[in-house]
Design a protein around this motif. Structure first.
Motif, PDB file in Angstrom:
ATOM      1  N   ASP A  24     -27.538 -69.537 -27.507  1.00 28.53           N
ATOM      2  CA  ASP A  24     -28.676 -69.947 -28.335  1.00 28.53           C
ATOM      3  C   ASP A  24     -28.371 -69.725 -29.816  1.00 28.53           C
ATOM      4  N   LEU A  25     -27.817 -68.563 -30.146  1.00 28.19           N
ATOM      5  CA  LEU A  25     -27.474 -68.263 -31.546  1.00 28.19           C
ATOM      6  C   LEU A  25     -26.443 -69.247 -32.081  1.00 28.19           C
ATOM      7  N   ILE A  26     -25.472 -69.604 -31.255  1.00 25.83           N
ATOM      8  CA  ILE A  26     -24.458 -70.580 -31.656  1.00 25.83           C
ATOM      9  C   ILE A  26     -25.109 -71.938 -31.900  1.00 25.83           C
ATOM     10  N   ARG A  27     -25.954 -72.359 -30.957  1.00 24.00           N
ATOM     11  CA  ARG A  27     -26.613 -73.661 -31.062  1.00 24.00           C
ATOM     12  C   ARG A  27     -27.489 -73.739 -32.310  1.00 24.00           C
ATOM     13  N   LEU A  28     -28.152 -72.645 -32.662  1.00 26.79           N
ATOM     14  CA  LEU A  28     -29.023 -72.608 -33.832  1.00 26.79           C
ATOM     15  C   LEU A  28     -28.252 -72.442 -35.146  1.00 26.79           C
ATOM     16  N   GLY A  29     -26.937 -72.236 -35.066  1.00 25.40           N
ATOM     17  CA  GLY A  29     -26.123 -72.075 -36.265  1.00 25.40           C
ATOM     18  C   GLY A  29     -26.188 -70.678 -36.856  1.00 25.40           C
ATOM     19  N   LEU A  30     -26.689 -69.719 -36.087  1.00 31.19           N
ATOM     20  CA  LEU A  30     -26.801 -68.350 -36.585  1.00 31.19           C
ATOM     21  C   LEU A  30     -25.551 -67.522 -36.312  1.00 31.19           C
ATOM     22  N   LEU A  31     -24.736 -67.980 -35.380  1.00 27.58           N
ATOM     23  CA  LEU A  31     -23.501 -67.289 -35.021  1.00 27.58           C
ATOM     24  C   LEU A  31     -22.384 -68.322 -34.964  1.00 27.58           C
ATOM     25  N   GLN A  32     -21.375 -68.124 -35.780  1.00 26.98           N
ATOM     26  CA  GLN A  32     -20.258 -69.067 -35.850  1.00 26.98           C
ATOM     27  C   GLN A  32     -19.399 -68.967 -34.592  1.00 26.98           C
ATOM     28  N   SER A  33     -18.887 -70.101 -34.156  1.00 25.20           N
ATOM     29  CA  SER A  33     -17.970 -70.111 -33.024  1.00 25.20           C
ATOM     30  C   SER A  33     -16.963 -71.232 -33.201  1.00 25.20           C
ATOM     31  N   VAL A  34     -15.910 -71.167 -32.419  1.00 23.77           N
ATOM     32  CA  VAL A  34     -14.871 -72.203 -32.433  1.00 23.77           C
ATOM     33  C   VAL A  34     -14.537 -72.564 -30.990  1.00 23.77           C
ATOM     34  N   LYS A  35     -13.921 -73.717 -30.822  1.00 22.44           N
ATOM     35  CA  LYS A  35     -13.444 -74.107 -29.503  1.00 22.44           C
ATOM     36  C   LYS A  35     -11.924 -74.022 -29.511  1.00 22.44           C
ATOM     37  N   VAL A  36     -11.386 -73.374 -28.497  1.00 22.34           N
ATOM     38  CA  VAL A  36      -9.941 -73.249 -28.331  1.00 22.34           C
ATOM     39  C   VAL A  36      -9.602 -73.841 -26.966  1.00 22.34           C
ATOM     40  N   PHE A  37      -8.988 -75.025 -26.986  1.00 22.31           N
ATOM     41  CA  PHE A  37      -8.653 -75.726 -25.750  1.00 22.31           C
ATOM     42  C   PHE A  37      -9.870 -75.855 -24.835  1.00 22.31           C
ATOM     43  N   GLY A  38     -11.004 -76.171 -25.414  1.00 19.84           N
ATOM     44  CA  GLY A  38     -12.214 -76.386 -24.644  1.00 19.84           C
ATOM     45  C   GLY A  38     -13.020 -75.138 -24.341  1.00 19.84           C
TER      46      GLY A  38
END
Length: 59
Positions: A24-38
């Motif tokens: 939820d935090l990622i979706r709302l832009g409150l917590l940064q994330s990255v994708k590594v090979f999916g």
């Protein structure tokens, strides 16, 4: 040495919240994330930045 990128489950454990709440935090832009090979990963410094934002908002 601590990992630079955390699995969502690891980030949840550090924050003391559930895995779904981290997404939820990622979706709302409150917590940064990255994708590594999916696979979704959360940079360790993004967890620290999120906690800092919480403490600044509380002040």
């Amino acid at each position: 040495m601590e990992p630079v990128l955390l699995r969502v489950e690891e980030a949840a454990r550090l924050l003391g919240i559930g895995r779904t709440r981290v997404y939820d935090l990622i979706r709302l832009g409150l917590l940064q994330s990255v994708k590594v090979f999916g696979a979704r990963r959360v940079p360790r410094d993004a967890v620290d930045a999120y906690v800092r934002s919480l403490t600044q908002d509380a002040a």
